[in-house]
Design a protein around this motif. Structure first.
Motif, PDB file in Angstrom:
ATOM      1  N   ILE A 162     110.911   7.575  20.655  1.00 41.74           N
ATOM      2  CA  ILE A 162     111.021   9.026  20.448  1.00 41.74           C
ATOM      3  C   ILE A 162     110.526   9.399  19.048  1.00 41.74           C
ATOM      4  CG2 ILE A 162     112.665  10.931  20.244  1.00 41.74           C
ATOM      5  CD1 ILE A 162     114.280   9.561  22.500  1.00 41.74           C
ATOM      6  N   ARG A 163     110.917   8.642  18.028  1.00 40.53           N
ATOM      7  CA  ARG A 163     110.433   8.914  16.671  1.00 40.53           C
ATOM      8  C   ARG A 163     108.921   8.747  16.561  1.00 40.53           C
ATOM      9  NH1 ARG A 163     114.479   5.412  15.329  1.00 40.53           N
ATOM     10  NH2 ARG A 163     112.992   3.926  14.426  1.00 40.53           N
ATOM     11  N   SER A 164     108.359   7.938  17.446  1.00 43.23           N
ATOM     12  CA  SER A 164     106.918   7.690  17.419  1.00 43.23           C
ATOM     13  C   SER A 164     106.127   8.776  18.131  1.00 43.23           C
ATOM     14  CB  SER A 164     106.611   6.327  18.062  1.00 43.23           C
ATOM     15  OG  SER A 164     107.239   5.288  17.337  1.00 43.23           O
ATOM     16  N   GLY A 165     106.810   9.732  18.747  1.00 43.86           N
ATOM     17  CA  GLY A 165     106.124  10.856  19.363  1.00 43.86           C
ATOM     18  C   GLY A 165     106.156  10.892  20.877  1.00 43.86           C
ATOM     19  N   PHE A 166     106.807   9.925  21.515  1.00 46.92           N
ATOM     20  CA  PHE A 166     106.957   9.951  22.969  1.00 46.92           C
ATOM     21  C   PHE A 166     108.128  10.869  23.353  1.00 46.92           C
ATOM     22  CE2 PHE A 166     104.852   5.860  22.297  1.00 46.92           C
ATOM     23  CZ  PHE A 166     103.911   5.833  23.314  1.00 46.92           C
ATOM     24  N   THR A 167     107.988  11.565  24.474  1.00 45.93           N
ATOM     25  CA  THR A 167     109.020  12.458  24.975  1.00 45.93           C
ATOM     26  C   THR A 167     109.591  11.910  26.284  1.00 45.93           C
ATOM     27  OG1 THR A 167     107.916  14.379  24.007  1.00 45.93           O
ATOM     28  CG2 THR A 167     109.495  14.804  25.787  1.00 45.93           C
ATOM     29  N   PRO A 168     110.901  11.748  26.387  1.00 39.59           N
ATOM     30  CA  PRO A 168     111.488  11.299  27.653  1.00 39.59           C
ATOM     31  C   PRO A 168     111.265  12.337  28.750  1.00 39.59           C
ATOM     32  CG  PRO A 168     113.058  11.095  25.834  1.00 39.59           C
ATOM     33  CD  PRO A 168     111.915  11.912  25.328  1.00 39.59           C
ATOM     34  N   TYR A 169     110.936  11.874  29.964  1.00 40.65           N
ATOM     35  CA  TYR A 169     110.736  12.818  31.064  1.00 40.65           C
ATOM     36  C   TYR A 169     111.385  12.378  32.372  1.00 40.65           C
ATOM     37  CZ  TYR A 169     107.150   9.724  33.009  1.00 40.65           C
ATOM     38  OH  TYR A 169     106.493   8.649  33.559  1.00 40.65           O
ATOM     39  N   ARG A 170     111.852  11.131  32.456  1.00 34.58           N
ATOM     40  CA  ARG A 170     112.432  10.663  33.708  1.00 34.58           C
ATOM     41  C   ARG A 170     113.402   9.519  33.431  1.00 34.58           C
ATOM     42  NH1 ARG A 170     109.026   7.873  38.704  1.00 34.58           N
ATOM     43  NH2 ARG A 170     110.628   8.051  40.307  1.00 34.58           N
ATOM     44  N   ARG A 171     114.463   9.436  34.243  1.00 35.72           N
ATOM     45  CA  ARG A 171     115.440   8.357  34.103  1.00 35.72           C
ATOM     46  C   ARG A 171     115.722   7.785  35.495  1.00 35.72           C
ATOM     47  NH1 ARG A 171     119.335  10.881  31.085  1.00 35.72           N
ATOM     48  NH2 ARG A 171     118.275  10.194  29.206  1.00 35.72           N
ATOM     49  N   GLN A 172     115.788   6.447  35.573  1.00 37.85           N
ATOM     50  CA  GLN A 172     116.069   5.766  36.829  1.00 37.85           C
ATOM     51  C   GLN A 172     117.095   4.662  36.597  1.00 37.85           C
ATOM     52  OE1 GLN A 172     111.854   4.647  37.515  1.00 37.85           O
ATOM     53  NE2 GLN A 172     112.114   5.590  39.531  1.00 37.85           N
ATOM     54  N   VAL A 173     117.762   4.263  37.661  1.00 40.37           N
ATOM     55  CA  VAL A 173     118.633   3.090  37.637  1.00 40.37           C
ATOM     56  C   VAL A 173     117.919   1.976  38.395  1.00 40.37           C
ATOM     57  CG1 VAL A 173     120.839   2.113  38.358  1.00 40.37           C
ATOM     58  CG2 VAL A 173     120.736   4.470  37.493  1.00 40.37           C
ATOM     59  N   GLU A 174     117.807   0.815  37.763  1.00 35.12           N
ATOM     60  CA  GLU A 174     117.165  -0.343  38.390  1.00 35.12           C
ATOM     61  C   GLU A 174     118.191  -1.457  38.547  1.00 35.12           C
ATOM     62  OE1 GLU A 174     113.422  -3.468  37.743  1.00 35.12           O
ATOM     63  OE2 GLU A 174     113.842  -1.937  36.235  1.00 35.12           O
ATOM     64  N   ILE A 175     118.208  -2.072  39.728  1.00 28.55           N
ATOM     65  CA  ILE A 175     119.074  -3.219  40.008  1.00 28.55           C
ATOM     66  C   ILE A 175     118.193  -4.354  40.484  1.00 28.55           C
ATOM     67  CG2 ILE A 175     120.953  -4.104  41.451  1.00 28.55           C
ATOM     68  CD1 ILE A 175     122.054  -1.244  41.581  1.00 28.55           C
ATOM     69  N   ASP A 176     118.423  -5.550  39.941  1.00 24.32           N
ATOM     70  CA  ASP A 176     117.587  -6.691  40.300  1.00 24.32           C
ATOM     71  C   ASP A 176     118.422  -7.971  40.200  1.00 24.32           C
ATOM     72  OD1 ASP A 176     115.348  -8.108  41.066  1.00 24.32           O
ATOM     73  OD2 ASP A 176     114.193  -7.690  39.252  1.00 24.32           O
TER      74      ASP A 176
END
Length: 198
Positions: A162-176
């Motif tokens: 985020i500090r580097s300039g990326f913006t969060p746009y999606r969140r997922q839950v992963e199970i493996d």
């Protein structure tokens, strides 16, 4: 669709929240000189080099395992693809970082893997490497630069992106499957993620 509330994760599995981030124009960078004694270079990796640096950067500390479970032929195809570029930071003759830029999707670049070994953390090398990632990605004709991280990775990763300039746009839950139970990684790997046996 998941409903609100708690959801059981089956025994023998790992669960993580994955956050996807992107930028649509080059983010401004904060100048960071390369620390003394460290060099930045592009690599044309072979399997042995890639599996070694991947493991030393992420597998033992942060449970990176996706590329370790790939068949040699599948991973070799990625390593040889001219649309995937690999860079590293070297100190005392040993590579201590991975920067993998994937341009296989037209008009986009994925920051596929990014990280340092413990030898370089805290030296400023991470900021230098991110500056190079942004510069190299946007030298190509892209309109989107994207990355994802998860909650079993370093707790510093998300805020760094985020500090580097990326913006969060999606969140997922992963199970493996837990890669430590199959023997892919040692059971002592990533002690911050407890093993829950079947």
């Amino acid at each position: 669709m998941l409903t609100d509330g708690l959801h059981d994760v089956p025994r023998g599995k790992v669960a993580m929240v994955v956050t996807h981030l992107e930028m649509h124009a080059p983010a401004p960078t904060r100048p960071q000189p390369l620390p003394k004694g460290i060099t930045f270079r592009q690599r044309q990796p072979d399997l042995a080099w890639y599996r070694d640096i991947f493991s030393r950067v992420g597998a033992l500390d942060w449970l990176w395992y996706g590329r370790l479970k790939m068949a040699d032929t599948d991973l070799s195809a990625i390593l040889a693809d001219p649309k995937v570029a690999f860079y590293t930071l070297t100190r005392d003759g040993r590579d201590e970082a991975i920067l993998e830029l994937d341009f296989r999707q037209e008009g986009q670049c994925e920051l596929a893997y990014f990280g340092l070994t413990s030898e370089l953390i805290g030296t400023g090398a991470g900021r230098f490497l991110m500056n190079e990632a942004i510069r190299l990605a946007w030298m190509q004709p892209i309109t989107r630069f994207h990355v994802h991280t998860c909650t079993i990775d370093s707790h510093l990763a998300l805020s760094f992106y985020i500090r580097s300039g990326f913006t969060p746009y999606r969140r997922q839950v992963e199970i493996d499957d837990d890669p430590r139970l199959s023997g892919l990684l040692p059971e002592a790997a990533a002690p911050h993620v407890p093993i829950i046996r079947p």
